[in-house]
Design an enzyme around this catalytic site. Structure first.
Site, PDB file in Angstrom:
ATOM      1  N   ARG A   1       0.836  -1.217   0.000  1.00 47.64           N
ATOM      2  CA  ARG A   1       0.000   0.000   0.000  1.00 47.64           C
ATOM      3  C   ARG A   1       0.861   1.254   0.000  1.00 47.64           C
ATOM      4  NH1 ARG A   1      -4.613   0.240   4.468  1.00 47.64           N
ATOM      5  NH2 ARG A   1      -2.838   0.664   5.829  1.00 47.64           N
TER       6      ARG A   1
ATOM      7  N   LYS B   1      -2.659   6.450   1.735  1.00 48.77           N
ATOM      8  CA  LYS B   1      -2.509   7.060   3.058  1.00 48.77           C
ATOM      9  C   LYS B   1      -1.652   8.326   2.964  1.00 48.77           C
ATOM     10  CE  LYS B   1      -2.376   4.746   7.081  1.00 48.77           C
ATOM     11  NZ  LYS B   1      -3.630   4.943   7.797  1.00 48.77           N
TER      12      LYS B   1
ATOM     13  N   GLU C   1     -16.226   6.396   5.154  1.00 44.58           N
ATOM     14  CA  GLU C   1     -15.378   5.874   6.235  1.00 44.58           C
ATOM     15  C   GLU C   1     -15.783   6.485   7.573  1.00 44.58           C
ATOM     16  OE1 GLU C   1     -11.449   4.860   5.544  1.00 44.58           O
ATOM     17  OE2 GLU C   1     -11.369   5.752   3.548  1.00 44.58           O
TER      18      GLU C   1
END
Ligand code: PLP
Ligand code: COI
Length: 347
Positions: free
Chosen positions: A84, A186, A222
């Site tokens: 990721r 992220k 989220e």
């Protein structure tokens, strides 16, 4: 030195504690990454013109090392975090750290800080890898130099009380990410805009906010920094990954676990109206683990779930996930990676 007396393992929260050592590697734009070095934990020097400070060219990861019931120290699917981070690096124009180098660095830092890993069931050693554009740059463009660092902190529950239902407020004013943006990685810049809305919700007595999608303002995205799940008539629903939601490793693991247990799992757009009529809700992430949701409020409309108790399916999945993470349960999926502590710390 023993950690005894330094930390009260029974009253840890999700907060910063400096530990012994950190890892650092640097790489110039266009070069290949070379393995970095361990150094004592401490402040770093950085140019005020660094890309990360001026234009937010930065990423982070969040992982946990846990003390297994077998006595060792284990990581949960760390290769997923490495992959990721590499995806995020490509999105933000940074040189991706090779996953093997990432894993080796994680193991080194955890092994060297092994005394900070809490006893089984008392918390975890939170691992924070960061990748920053540290070279000086004035124009809005990728920085000429990159730094990959890892530091660690012992932590307790992310939400107060741990496995205790939380109340959430739907944000009707703010969104986390929009199509084509950076919501699926992220990126450090995804987080500061959520601080004020989250703080306001907390001052109103909520644990966090729920973000709806930025286009129709209708579908759940989220819960702050965690993914969302709900259960209706025994079926588990979670928002599909549309590019604006972070592909959580806990989320992916819960989906696999639930399917393995025989549940039907539906990944689709999850309408807030549907959620307000669901039977159980929870959110999930490395920091949040599985956190039961006791109530959701949108404006003046509030729904309470399971009488503000932990739902049966939420509990079952929590036990299964944390069981694997601490090796109480067998690792049928091959998700656990042991950290060879003695070997590394003896070097
Ligand atoms: N969503 C956001 C925005 C996050 O920051 C996180 C934390 O990493 C998650 C979801 C959960 O992801 P993971 O399960 O990989 O920790
Ligand atoms: C995590 O769950 O590891 C996160 O990154 C969430 C957070 C503390 C920002």
């Amino acid at each position: 030195m023993s950690e005894e007396g330094l930390i009260d393992w029974d009253s840890m929260t999700f907060s910063f504690t400096p530990t012994d050592v950190m890892y650092r590697a640097t790489c110039n734009q266009g070069d290949a990454w070379q393995p970095g070095e361990m150094e004592p934990y401490g402040d770093i020097t950085i140019s005020p013109a660094a890309g990360v400070l001026n234009y937010g060219q930065g990423l982070f990861e969040g992982m946990k090392a846990q003390r297994s019931v077998n006595g060792g120290i284990v990581l949960f699917r760390p290769e997923r975090n490495g992959a990721r981070l590499a995806d995020g690096a490509r999105r933000l124009g940074m040189p991706p750290v090779p996953v093997e180098m990432f894993l080796d660095a994680i193991e080194q830092v955890v092994a060297a800080n092994a005394r900070w890993v809490p006893p089984t069931g008392k918390g975890a050693l939170y691992i924070r890898p960061v990748l920053w554009g540290t070279g000086a740059i004035l124009g809005v463009a990728p920085a000429p130099e990159y730094t990959f660092m890892i530091y660690v902190c012992p932590v307790g529950p992310y939400f107060k009380g741990g496995m205790h239902p939380i109340a959430l407020k739907v944000s009707d004013e703010y969104h986390r990410a929009a199509p084509g943006g950076s919501g699926a990685v992220k990126a450090i810049g995804n987080y500061a805009p959520g601080m004020m809305p989250s703080k306001n919700a907390k001052s109103d007595g909520f644990a966090e906010i729920i973000y709806l999608d930025a286009v129709e303002h209708r579908y759940i995205e989220e819960v702050g920094a965690a993914n969302f799940f709900c259960v209706k008539d025994g079926v588990i629903y979670t928002p599909e990954l549309t590019g604006t939601i972070l592909p959580g490793i806990t989320r992916a693991s819960i989906i696999e676990l639930a399917i393995h247990k025989g549940y039907k799992v539906v990944e689709e757009k999850v309408d807030i109206q549907f959620v307000l009529e669901a039977d159980e809700c929870f959110c999930a992430g490395t920091a949040a683990v599985i956190s039961p949701i006791g109530a959701i409020c949108q404006g003046d409309v509030c729904t309470t779930y399971c009488n503000n108790q932990v739902g049966a399916i939420t509990r079952e999945l929590y036990d299964a996930l944390t069981g694997i993470q601490t090796q109480v349960e067998s690792d049928e999926f091959g998700w656990i990676r042991a950290v060879p502590v003695a070997e590394i710390s003896a070097e």
